[in-house]
Structures are given as structure tokens and as C-alpha cells.
Design an enzyme around this catalytic site. Structure first.
Site, PDB file in Angstrom:
ATOM      1  CG  ASP A  63      32.738  -6.297  64.911  1.00 52.03           C
ATOM      2  OD1 ASP A  63      33.267  -5.977  65.994  1.00 52.03           O
ATOM      3  OD2 ASP A  63      33.284  -7.027  64.076  1.00 52.03           O
ATOM      4  CG  ASP A  69      28.388  -4.229  57.872  1.00 53.56           C
ATOM      5  OD1 ASP A  69      29.328  -4.513  57.117  1.00 53.56           O
ATOM      6  OD2 ASP A  69      28.525  -3.585  58.923  1.00 53.56           O
ATOM      7  CD  GLU A  92      32.857  -9.745  60.017  1.00 53.16           C
ATOM      8  OE1 GLU A  92      33.607  -9.385  60.934  1.00 53.16           O
ATOM      9  OE2 GLU A  92      32.760  -9.156  58.935  1.00 53.16           O
ATOM     10  CD  GLU A  93      28.044  -8.465  58.765  1.00 51.18           C
ATOM     11  OE1 GLU A  93      27.365  -8.100  59.743  1.00 51.18           O
ATOM     12  OE2 GLU A  93      29.198  -8.074  58.553  1.00 51.18           O
ATOM     13  CG  ASP A 113      34.098  -9.379  56.238  1.00 49.70           C
ATOM     14  OD1 ASP A 113      32.984  -8.826  56.168  1.00 49.70           O
ATOM     15  OD2 ASP A 113      35.041  -8.927  56.905  1.00 49.70           O
ATOM     16  CG  LEU A 115      30.875  -3.459  53.049  1.00 49.84           C
ATOM     17  CD1 LEU A 115      31.080  -3.580  51.541  1.00 49.84           C
ATOM     18  CD2 LEU A 115      29.727  -2.500  53.332  1.00 49.84           C
ATOM     19  CG  ASP A 116      37.642  -6.203  55.482  1.00 49.49           C
ATOM     20  OD1 ASP A 116      37.760  -6.637  56.636  1.00 49.49           O
ATOM     21  OD2 ASP A 116      38.503  -5.488  54.921  1.00 49.49           O
ATOM     22  CD  GLU A 275      38.210 -10.585  58.731  1.00 51.08           C
ATOM     23  OE1 GLU A 275      37.660  -9.479  58.553  1.00 51.08           O
ATOM     24  OE2 GLU A 275      38.546 -10.998  59.863  1.00 51.08           O
TER      25      GLU A 275
END
Length: 341
Positions: A63, A69, A92-93, A113, A115-116, A275
Site C-alpha cells: 500500500d 503513516d 504493518e509499515e 497497524d 494508522l488504520d 487486524e
């Protein structure tokens, strides 16, 4: 003056200590709370500080990364590494796990995560942070294997929603679901929602899913969604596209949230470790159901899944028995074995 001010504020630190008597866990939750406050400040000032837009990179799942983020990720990593109670971090990053140096390492492993829903940030839609906490396995010095375990091993799961109010919702393994609101006048998360429960009668008749994927779903999911839209009193459709916002509404109001596997994403779209598992733990311990739908040939619990990689994905269907029952009935009609509600 005491009538205008709470002289005995029920703060986050007080609650964690009273429930666990674990000073390391108090330190960890305080480090998470500090990062949530920093992210709150960045989100609130995003327009003025020119924090909208892309950072020019992609994250672990391909993404596009937004500026917020990257900032949120750095804020969380810095807070957790320097807490002295974490040994492994998964974000996630970041493509690879972050191993905390031995001199700063502790007993916890955290997946998050930061900043979902950040794809919505430029249009000022609610975003949030999701996290899950595990303890190192006995004898382990801290490795990815300590996180690649089912939800049964998750010590704590939660999310923080950044909106008109900043709300932190979390649960300890086997415990109740509790909500805390950030009081900006004292800079502390204060206990505001006690023993949160999914509405017993299923709550409001709301279905939440990305119907743009309708043609890619299996027929039972299509039939279930069609059933929600039909009948004498059809359900209302509500889909924000930020998982934290959609799950928070579903927890408070009731209804059902669906992000099933489909022909494009046979393993689902949402990440299991930071998540699927944390949101499933919250929903189940609030009295709801967190199902995978038909996944790898059977229907099961999200919490029974064992991640095989730090960024692996899973499908998610979450709600109460009333609405999960509609989905299960559609699968039953298709000849699929379904669990008892």
C-alpha cells in the site's frame, strides 16, 4: 471547586494495575497511550502542518504510505522500543520485524497497524490504531515465533479511534472489554465505558461491507448480503472503510461487519496478526462472534487461526448471533458445515 473537577479520575494506568498487578504491562500500556496521544496531535494538526499526501514509499503489503503513516509508525516504534518491556515489534509499515536490542528488551511482543484507514486521512475521515500483545514463550529470547501463535495466546488486544473524541478500547485475555476516552484537559485516558457488551438482541440492523467486491464473493456471502437488503425492513448499509471506525460502530450499535475472502483475495484482505486477531478478541469477549467465513475449506473462528507469516491475511465476519446466523444459514443451504452459534 471539587464539583467541577474529578479529583479521583479513573485513569488507564490505575485500571491496568488494579486488574493485572503487572508493572511491566502498566509500562507497556502507558507507552502505547503516549504514542496514541502523539498520533492524536499529528492527526489533529494534519491540515495546518501539511501532513496530508503520500510519503513516496509503500508498506509491507504494497500500500502507498501516507506521511501520517510514517510519522505514526515512528512514534509507536520509539515509544515501545524505549519502554524497556518489549522484545519484538511487528508493524504493518515495516517489511521485517523489529528486534529490540537486548539491553532494552522485555517480555512482551507487540504487533500493530499504526494508522488504520489512512487512505481516508486526506478527506478527514476517522482513522485509528490497532494492536495485539503477546508474551515471549518460556525460554525464548524474543523472536518472530513468539508472535506467530493463535489468538489463544494473545495477552491483550485493542484499538484507538481518532475522531470527535479519542477512544481507546481494549481487553485482556479472558477479561471484559473496556473503553477509555482521552481527556485533553489532563492529558490522560479516563475510564468511560465499562464492561462493553455487544447488544444482546443484535442491536441495530446494519450491515457493513465493501459491496464493490460483490461479484468476487462466493454465492453464500452474496446471498447473505442480499438477505440483509431484502425483506419487509431491510438493513441499513454503513461502510466507512476504516476498520477501527466500522468495528467500533458495530460493537456499540450492533449489526454485522464483513470482509470475506473472494476470488481476488483467496486469503482475505485484512492482516491476521494486527487486524484480524485483535478485533476478533474484542468482539468475542464483548459477547459477539468473529468468524472467518469459508476459509481453507471450513468455517472457523478467527482466534483459532495461527499466522504463518507476520503479514499474512485472513477473512473476517464479525457480529452477533442474529446476523452471523444469516451468513451461516446461507452456507448451510450451499451444503457447507457450519458451527453452532
Amino acid at each position: 471547586m471539587s464539583g467541577s473537577f474529578d479529583v479521583d479520575a479513573p485513569t488507564l494506568n490505575r485500571y491496568v494495575m488494579s486488574q493485572t498487578r503487572d508493572t511491566d504491562l502498566v509500562i507497556l500500556m502507558n507507552a502505547l497511550a503516549t504514542s496514541f496521544k502523539l498520533i492524536t496531535s499529528a492527526v489533529n494538526r494534519a491540515g495546518v502542518a501539511k501532513l496530508y499526501g503520500l510519503a513516496g514509499e509503500v508498506n509491507s503489503t504494497g500500500d502507498d504510505q501516507k506521511k501520517l503513516d510514517v510519522m505514526s509508525n515512528d512514534m509507536m516504534i520509539n515509544a515501545l522500543v524505549n519502554s524497556g518491556v518489549c522484545s519484538v515489534l511487528v508493524s504493518e509499515e515495516n517489511e521485517e520485524p523489529i528486534i529490540v536490542p537486548p539491553e532494552r528488551a522485555g517480555k512482551f511482543c507487540v504487533a500493530f497497524d499504526p494508522l488504520d484507514g489512512s487512505s481516508n486521512i486526506d478527506c478527514n475521515v476517522s482513522v485509528g490504531t490497532i494492536f495485539s500483545i503477546y508474551e515471549k514463550s518460556p525460554g525464548s529470547s524474543g523472536s518472530v515465533k513468539d508472535l506467530l501463535r493463535s489468538g489463544a495466546h494473545c495477552v491483550c488486544a485493542g484499538y484507538c479511534a481518532y475522531s470527535s473524541a479519542v477512544e481507546l478500547v481494549f481487553t485482556f485475555r479472558g477479561g471484559s472489554v473496556e473503553g477509555f476516552c482521552l481527556d485533553p484537559t489532563i492529558g490522560e485516558f479516563v475510564h468511560t465505558r465499562r464492561d462493553m457488551k455487544f447488544p444482546e438482541d443484535g442491536g441495530k440492523k446494519i450491515y457493513s461491507c465493501n459491496e464493490g467486491n460483490f461479484n468476487y464473493w462466493d454465492k453464500p456471502i452474496q446471498d447473505a448480503v442480499q438477505a440483509f437488503k431484502s425483506g419487509e425492513k431491510p438493513y441499513s448499509a454503513r461502510y466507512v472503510g476504516s476498520m477501527v471506525a466500522d468495528i467500533h460502530r458495530t460493537l456499540l450499535y450492533g449489526g454485522i461487519y464483513l470482509y470475506p475472502a473472494d476470488n481476488k483475495n483467496s486469503q482475505g484482505k485484512l492482516r491476521c496478526l494486527y487486524e484480524g486477531i485483535p478485533m476478533a478478541m474484542i468482539i468475542e469477549q464483548a459477547g459477539g462472534i468473529a468468524s472467518t467465513g469459508l476459509f481453507n475449506g471450513k468455517i472457523g473462528r478467527v482466534l483459532d487461526l495461527t499466522p504463518d507469516a507476520i503479514h499474512c491475511k485472513c477473512p473476517i465476519i464479525m457480529g452477533g448471533p442474529r446476523d452471523i446466523g444469516v451468513v451461516y444459514e446461507a452456507y448451510r443451504a450451499a451444503g457447507v458445515d457450519v458451527p453452532e452459534l
